[in-house]
Design an enzyme around this catalytic site. Structure first.
Site, PDB file in Angstrom:
ATOM      1  N   LYS A 237       0.813  -1.180   0.021  1.00 61.37           N
ATOM      2  CA  LYS A 237       0.029   0.020   0.002  1.00 61.37           C
ATOM      3  C   LYS A 237       0.816   1.277   0.064  1.00 61.37           C
ATOM      4  CE  LYS A 237      -3.806  -1.984   2.638  1.00 61.37           C
ATOM      5  NZ  LYS A 237      -5.072  -1.652   1.788  1.00 61.37           N
ATOM      6  N   ARG A 311     -10.262 -11.664   1.961  1.00 62.70           N
ATOM      7  CA  ARG A 311     -11.000 -12.606   1.539  1.00 62.70           C
ATOM      8  C   ARG A 311     -10.387 -13.986   1.410  1.00 62.70           C
ATOM      9  NH1 ARG A 311     -11.525  -9.506  -4.238  1.00 62.70           N
ATOM     10  NH2 ARG A 311     -11.169  -7.853  -2.534  1.00 62.70           N
TER      11      ARG A 311
END
Length: 458
Positions: A237, A311
């Site tokens: 990120k 996920r």
């Protein structure tokens, strides 16, 4: 607690609760000096406003407080940190708030994360008569404050182990059974996806589990995403994107808050709470873009981006939850930025296989002012998460429909006939409002508790 349950509050200062309409009626009956004083202050009963009225001795004699409506869960939230320190009570004049609303809104207004920075002053106290409704309001406030605290605590002090300790404490408070599977034992017990995401951190990944309730009660599984810090992994990120990633375990925090309420109110269910707790870090053994990871269910996930790790860890937890064939699975996760782009910070995205359940939840959320919004499990989009070398890929073909793609990904790990709710939430207030300071937030747990009470307790 800043709400005290006492049978007598004679010495406490009275708070008269009004809205704009009721204040117009009440003002005509007030003593002339009081009416003129309130007019000079410009008080008209607007929501979140208040006015201090002196007594004959010059000391504070009465408070007028404006609200939007009597069911507002933040009705009194503007008061605890604004009123002078001391004890207050609700007047018999004006609008009547339920004890639950009064207790909840006052406690939420008194909330402040003070682990590192002490409060400048003590909040004002509210005295309420002891009642089941007041206790219920305090129970909600306690669960919500604990949820906020977990999210607000920096990752240095809220890693996978500390999150497990928090879960263990909640289990102990309510007589639940606690266990965890840690580190390489995840591989031995067939949780390879959780291990893959968390293996690069010096803080061992784990699966946290709580079990509570009678063996013959219907099984309810609550799953919470517990990514205690997310660097993005090798698909790192930006600095801005990483700044608030202590909050990426917000799903786990809300799952624990909801579980605490289920147990506190003794819902007739057999509760299973599952939290895959990891830190998505960067090291030589970090999982890589292009890797193919086997899951507990046996499906192989191609890693399109290591920053779509939530996920991946949820895949093992959902598969495990499904093995018990529960009546309902609820998962809560700070899963996608796409949900925030679509709905903003205040509206968690709800995905459900059943439109009637989704409608009921949306209606409940609006009524309770703890909202969520229904989004579709749009089956044609599954083509976008197909992989040429695995069963599915953890990213879509492009940024379109990102929250839907993530929900469809999770659906692969839930049997077709399994009732399941997926909630993609923010767990954070980005703008301060009364009772909702900037920082960690409990979202949807009051709505979900009400839904569960309707479903399981009639």
């Amino acid at each position: 607690m800043t709400v005290q349950l006492k049978t007598s509050a004679a010495a406490a200062i009275a708070i008269t609760v009004v809205d704009r309409s009721s204040f117009k009626t009440l003002a005509a009956t007030l003593p002339t000096p009081t009416r003129h004083w309130l007019a000079a202050l410009g008080f008209v009963g607007a929501p979140d406003s208040f006015a201090l009225v002196p007594g004959a001795d010059g000391k504070l004699g009465q408070v007028f407080a404006g609200i939007g409506h009597v069911a507002d869960p933040f009705a009194l939230a503007a008061l605890p940190q604004a009123l002078p320190e001391g004890a207050y009570r609700l007047s018999d004049e004006g609008l009547a708030l339920s004890a639950e609303t009064a207790a909840l809104s006052w406690e939420l207004g008194a909330y402040q994360f003070d682990l590192y920075k002490p409060r400048r002053r003590a909040p004002a106290e509210l005295i309420l008569a002891p009642s089941a409704d007041a206790q219920r309001g305090l129970a909600f406030a306690t669960a919500m404050a604990a949820t906020r605290d977990l999210v607000n605590t920096p990752a240095e002090h809220m890693g996978p182990e500390e999150l497990a300790q928090a879960a263990q404490m909640i289990a102990k408070q309510h007589g639940a059974k606690f266990k965890q599977i840690v580190g390489d034992d995840l591989l031995k017990q067939n949780f390879p996806a959780i291990h893959a995401v968390g293996r690069a951190s010096t803080r061992a990944p784990r699966l946290i589990e709580l079990n509570w309730g009678k063996a013959d009660a219907p099984l309810l599984a609550i799953v919470g995403k517990g990514v205690c810090f997310d660097t993005g992994g090798l698909d790192m990120k930006s600095a801005d994107g990483m700044r608030q990633m202590k909050k990426d375990m917000g799903g786990a925090a809300n799952a624990l808050g909801l579980a605490a309420l289920v147990m506190a109110f003794k819902l007739p269910v057999r509760l299973q709470v599952l939290i895959p707790a990891v830190e998505n870090s960067i090291a030589g053994n970090a999982y890589r873009p292009g890797d193919v990871i086997k899951t507990r269910k046996g499906l192989h996930i191609e890693i399109g981006n290591t920053d779509a790790e939530g996920r991946v860890v949820l895949s093992d937890a959902l598969a495990y939850a499904s093995e018990g064939k529960p009546e309902l699975i609820i998962d809560l996760a700070t899963l996608t930025g796409a949900a925030r782009v679509a709905l903003g910070a205040q509206l968690p995205a709800l995905f459900s296989k059943h439109f009637d359940s989704a409608r009921d939840l949306v209606d409940l959320g609006l009524k309770l002012e703890d909202p969520l919004w229904h989004m579709p499990l749009w089956a044609p989009y599954k083509a976008g998460i197909e992989s040429s070398i695995g069963d599915i890929v953890n990213t879509g073909r492009n940024a379109l429909g990102g929250a839907i793609n993530a929900a469809l990904f999770l659906e692969y790990f839930v049997p077709e006939n399994q009732d399941w709710l997926h909630i993609d939430l923010f767990a954070w207030n980005d703008v301060a409002r009364p009772g909702r300071p900037v920082g960690g937030e409990a979202q949807t747990i009051r709505t979900l508790l009400a839904y569960l009470e309707q479903r399981f307790a009639g």
